[in-house]
Design an enzyme around this catalytic site. Structure first.
Site, mmCIF file in Angstrom:
data_model
loop_
_atom_site.group_PDB
_atom_site.id
_atom_site.type_symbol
_atom_site.label_atom_id
_atom_site.label_comp_id
_atom_site.label_asym_id
_atom_site.label_seq_id
_atom_site.Cartn_x
_atom_site.Cartn_y
_atom_site.Cartn_z
ATOM 1 N N GLU A 4 5.720 -3.433 0.764
ATOM 2 C CA GLU A 4 5.694 -3.145 -0.685
ATOM 3 C C GLU A 4 4.900 -1.863 -0.854
ATOM 4 O O GLU A 4 3.671 -1.892 -0.902
ATOM 5 C CB GLU A 4 5.008 -4.299 -1.433
ATOM 6 C CG GLU A 4 5.704 -5.636 -1.323
ATOM 7 C CD GLU A 4 6.914 -5.761 -2.249
ATOM 8 O OE1 GLU A 4 7.138 -4.859 -3.082
ATOM 9 O OE2 GLU A 4 7.639 -6.766 -2.122
ATOM 10 N N GLY A 8 0.832 -1.203 0.000
ATOM 11 C CA GLY A 8 0.000 0.000 0.000
ATOM 12 C C GLY A 8 0.862 1.246 0.000
ATOM 13 O O GLY A 8 2.029 1.208 -0.406
ATOM 14 N N SER A 9 0.280 2.337 0.486
ATOM 15 C CA SER A 9 0.983 3.619 0.442
ATOM 16 C C SER A 9 2.138 3.644 1.436
ATOM 17 O O SER A 9 2.157 2.888 2.415
ATOM 18 C CB SER A 9 -0.009 4.731 0.776
ATOM 19 O OG SER A 9 -0.564 4.458 2.050
ATOM 20 N N CYS A 27 1.767 0.469 -8.750
ATOM 21 C CA CYS A 27 2.932 0.923 -7.977
ATOM 22 C C CYS A 27 4.100 1.157 -8.917
ATOM 23 O O CYS A 27 4.965 1.985 -8.657
ATOM 24 C CB CYS A 27 3.274 -0.094 -6.905
ATOM 25 S SG CYS A 27 3.449 -1.750 -7.567
ATOM 26 N N GLY A 58 2.661 2.077 5.204
ATOM 27 C CA GLY A 58 3.819 1.217 5.495
ATOM 28 C C GLY A 58 4.661 1.714 6.664
ATOM 29 O O GLY A 58 5.173 0.922 7.449
HETATM 30 P P1 NAD Z 1 -3.535 2.196 1.164
HETATM 31 O O1 NAD Z 1 -2.242 2.485 1.850
HETATM 32 O O2 NAD Z 1 -4.629 3.188 1.290
HETATM 33 O O3 NAD Z 1 -4.122 0.792 1.699
HETATM 34 C C1 NAD Z 1 -3.413 -0.409 1.570
HETATM 35 C C2 NAD Z 1 -3.918 -1.420 2.569
HETATM 36 O O4 NAD Z 1 -3.496 -1.021 3.873
HETATM 37 C C3 NAD Z 1 -5.450 -1.552 2.624
HETATM 38 O O5 NAD Z 1 -5.801 -2.913 2.787
HETATM 39 C C4 NAD Z 1 -5.791 -0.763 3.871
HETATM 40 O O6 NAD Z 1 -7.011 -1.150 4.461
HETATM 41 C C5 NAD Z 1 -4.613 -1.126 4.751
HETATM 42 N N1 NAD Z 1 -4.381 -0.268 5.917
HETATM 43 C C6 NAD Z 1 -4.354 1.078 5.961
HETATM 44 N N2 NAD Z 1 -4.118 1.481 7.236
HETATM 45 C C7 NAD Z 1 -3.979 0.358 7.996
HETATM 46 C C8 NAD Z 1 -3.753 0.117 9.393
HETATM 47 N N3 NAD Z 1 -3.610 1.109 10.262
HETATM 48 N N4 NAD Z 1 -3.676 -1.159 9.802
HETATM 49 C C9 NAD Z 1 -3.807 -2.181 8.936
HETATM 50 N N5 NAD Z 1 -4.047 -2.017 7.615
HETATM 51 C C10 NAD Z 1 -4.150 -0.751 7.162
HETATM 52 O O7 NAD Z 1 -3.181 1.932 -0.379
HETATM 53 P P2 NAD Z 1 -4.170 1.772 -1.622
HETATM 54 O O8 NAD Z 1 -4.767 3.097 -1.961
HETATM 55 O O9 NAD Z 1 -5.065 0.591 -1.440
HETATM 56 O O10 NAD Z 1 -3.111 1.372 -2.771
HETATM 57 C C11 NAD Z 1 -2.321 2.283 -3.456
HETATM 58 C C12 NAD Z 1 -0.913 2.328 -2.890
HETATM 59 O O11 NAD Z 1 -0.352 1.024 -2.834
HETATM 60 C C13 NAD Z 1 0.037 3.116 -3.775
HETATM 61 O O12 NAD Z 1 0.866 3.892 -2.954
HETATM 62 C C14 NAD Z 1 0.830 2.045 -4.501
HETATM 63 O O13 NAD Z 1 2.090 2.461 -4.975
HETATM 64 C C15 NAD Z 1 0.938 1.014 -3.443
HETATM 65 N N6 NAD Z 1 1.216 -0.311 -4.016
HETATM 66 C C16 NAD Z 1 2.472 -0.819 -3.879
HETATM 67 C C17 NAD Z 1 2.778 -2.041 -4.451
HETATM 68 C C18 NAD Z 1 4.159 -2.619 -4.343
HETATM 69 O O14 NAD Z 1 4.291 -3.807 -4.586
HETATM 70 N N7 NAD Z 1 5.179 -1.847 -4.019
HETATM 71 C C19 NAD Z 1 1.785 -2.767 -5.128
HETATM 72 C C20 NAD Z 1 0.510 -2.224 -5.227
HETATM 73 C C21 NAD Z 1 0.239 -0.988 -4.662
#
Ligand code: NAD
Length: 515
Positions: A265, A243-244, A299, A248
């Protein structure tokens, strides 16, 4: 495939439960809040999920703990057979699941199908891996001693995923962790819960056949009821989170605070360097797929083009021409190349970034703005944008999860490399060049600082065979192929004395006096 046929084929009801320990009997009658999954294609609801509450989370964790205790006793090649059958059921449901990915995440159907193909590919990879979880042997410094290392199953792996790869990222983690002998607790993005329900339904016959309820678990729930409890739960030795970067950092702090392991990631800010001798046609096509594909919501999406001043005009003109031909629309139509953004917030993030870059000195060369499409008025469609900018602008330093491409001009290759690396993220990178010197410099320690560095291939669309992940604020994790499996296991070094003496390491004498 029609919507109702897709949902029927994947066992999606109007109202679904948000927690299961796997198999046809594993669904738990959850009592959390209702989550409506709406399609970004037309803003209409697809189906609903009753989310997991804290009690459901606890009962899934209890089952997973017990299941892990017996699953780890199964020989790894036998676990591989289970994954092989999972690959078979995924092949059968590829069309339906790929279509649901397009409906729920908004990516074009070809990319939805590609995502399911990635699941199948990683499953095949994991089957082979199940006979190759190799440890090393070492020569002991002591006579008649043998030293080696072996890899044991780790425990329960928490898998938190982003909306943009709602099924592939589960498989990268779950299927490799599965052959390693772990149990998996899957928490998908609340923007794409139905694809997660569908995965559980697809694999249910295999789970039933092998009696492995508790190994592939799902909990769809809020941050309070599921997300945070997972991060704090000492029964989960590894959290794999995609995720973001903001998410992370929080995951890293909380899990690190209990000395748990993380596989992070996170966001990217990926660039392609286009040198003066690059094949322009290849560079344009790779840029188009990298920047516009998945509506800029990968990503690994291409966000910056660092182009030599002598070819900049030619490159930009050809790119604008290519952008004009991109058909934006319903991602389920075969001729569409770009679907919608995931939601209204993503649209305003894009608008804010375009306003900011102009304030900071940038100039929009093409696109930007929203599109209202006939019959899809409530969808989230935008025009992809090309913007002339400088690398140091604050907004260029950030990842905006939308189709904005910044064009940055350079004069010397050293300058290009400096621009390239001068961002906080370090996921994917590429150079388009005919020069061996430029190519090898890019791949050397003086070149790209990213986890993925390509030559004459764009930044997005990685194969499963390599380890996937990035450096700096991308989080440092590696998953999928190569030796990424090691994070799902614990390493143990063993030394066996088969002689009749007890020599100590480093030649230390420690004898009782008088002997
Ligand atoms: P996001 O960070 O909003 O959410 C990602 C996940 O984290 C979701 O399941 C969300 O519910 C969870 N989450 C958020 N806060 C949390 C907490 N406090 N505790 C537990 N879980 C929590 O990201 P998004 O909008 O779904 O995806 C887009 C982002 O993901 C972009 O920044 C993209 O670059 C990144 N991404 C990275 C990769 C990689 O492999 N590097 C792959 C896909 C997406």
């Amino acid at each position: 495939m029609e919507k109702s046929k897709v949902l029927d084929s994947l066992g999606i009801q109007d109202v679904n439960f948000g927690a299961t320990t796997g198999g046809s009997n594993g669904w738990i009658q959850t009592k959390g809040k209702e989550l409506v999954s709406t399609s970004p294609i037309d803003g209409q609801p697809i189906a609903r999920v009753i989310m997991a509450d804290r009690r459901a989370y606890d009962s899934v964790m209890e089952k997973a703990t017990a299941a892990f205790a017996s699953f780890r006793m199964m020989p790894a090649p036998k676990r591989g057979e289970i994954i092989r059958e999972i690959a078979d059921v995924l092949r059968e449901k590829k069309e339906a699941l790929g279509t649901l990915v397009a409906m729920e995440a908004g990516k074009i159907k070809a990319e939805g199908l590609g995502e399911v193909q990635e699941m199948i590919d990683i499953a095949d990879f994991a089957v082979g891996l199940s006979r190759q979880l190799y440890g090393l042997t070492m020569h002991s410094e002591r006579p008649m001693h043998r030293m080696y290392e072996q890899w044991h199953p780790l425990g329960i792996v928490g898998v938190i995923t982003a909306f943009n790869f709602p099924v592939a990222v589960w498989s990268w983690n779950a299927l490799v962790a599965g052959v390693c002998g772990d149990a998996v607790l899957f928490k998908p993005s609340s923007k794409t819960p139905l694809t997660a329900v569908a995965i559980q339904n697809i694999i249910a016959p295999v789970v039933d056949k092998y009696g492995i309820e508790g190994i592939f678990n799902l909990v769809i729930g809020s941050r309070e009821d599921v997300g945070e409890p997972m991060l704090h739960d000492k029964r989960i030795p590894l959290i794999s989170a995609t995720g973001s970067t903001a998410m992370g950092k929080h995951v890293g702090e909380v899990v690190g605070g209990r000395l748990g392991r993380t596989l992070l990631e996170l966001g990217g800010n990926n660039a392609i360097i286009v040198t003066e001798d690059a094949d322009m046609d290849m560079a344009i096509r790779a840029t188009l797929f990298g920047a516009v594909g998945t509506a800029g919501q990968r990503c690994t999406s291409t966000r910056r083009i660092i182009v030599h001043s002598s070819v900049k005009e030619k490159f930009v003109n050809a790119l604008v021409n290519a952008y004009k031909q991109v058909k934006i629309g319903n991602p389920l139509d075969e001729s569409t190349l770009m679907g919608p953004l995931i939601d209204g917030r993503a649209v305003s993030d894009m608008e804010n970034a375009l306003a900011a870059v102009q304030e900071q000195g940038g100039k929009i060369l093409y696109g930007g703005g929203t599109l209202t499409l006939e019959g899809l008025e409530d969808g989230f469609y935008v025009k992809p944008a090309i913007v002339e900018a400088e690398n140091q602008y604050p907004v260029v330093q950030e990842e905006t999860f939308a189709p904005i491409l910044y064009i940055i001009e350079y004069d010397t290759y050293d300058q290009a490399l400096a621009f390239h690396n001068n961002v906080p993220q370090g996921l994917s990178s590429a150079v388009f060049t005919s020069s061996v010197h430029y190519q090898e410099t890019f791949l050397s320690h003086m070149g790209s600082d990213c986890g993925i560095a390509n030559v004459n291939i764009g930044t997005s669309g990685a194969e499963i065979g390599g380890a996937f992940g990035g450096e700096k604020e991308t989080g440092g994790g590696r998953e999928s192929g190569s030796d990424a499996w090691k994070i799902y296991m614990r390493r143990q070094t063993n030394t066996i004395n088969w002689g009749r003496d007890l020599p100590l390491a480093q030649g230390i004498e420690f004898n009782i006096s008088g002997e």
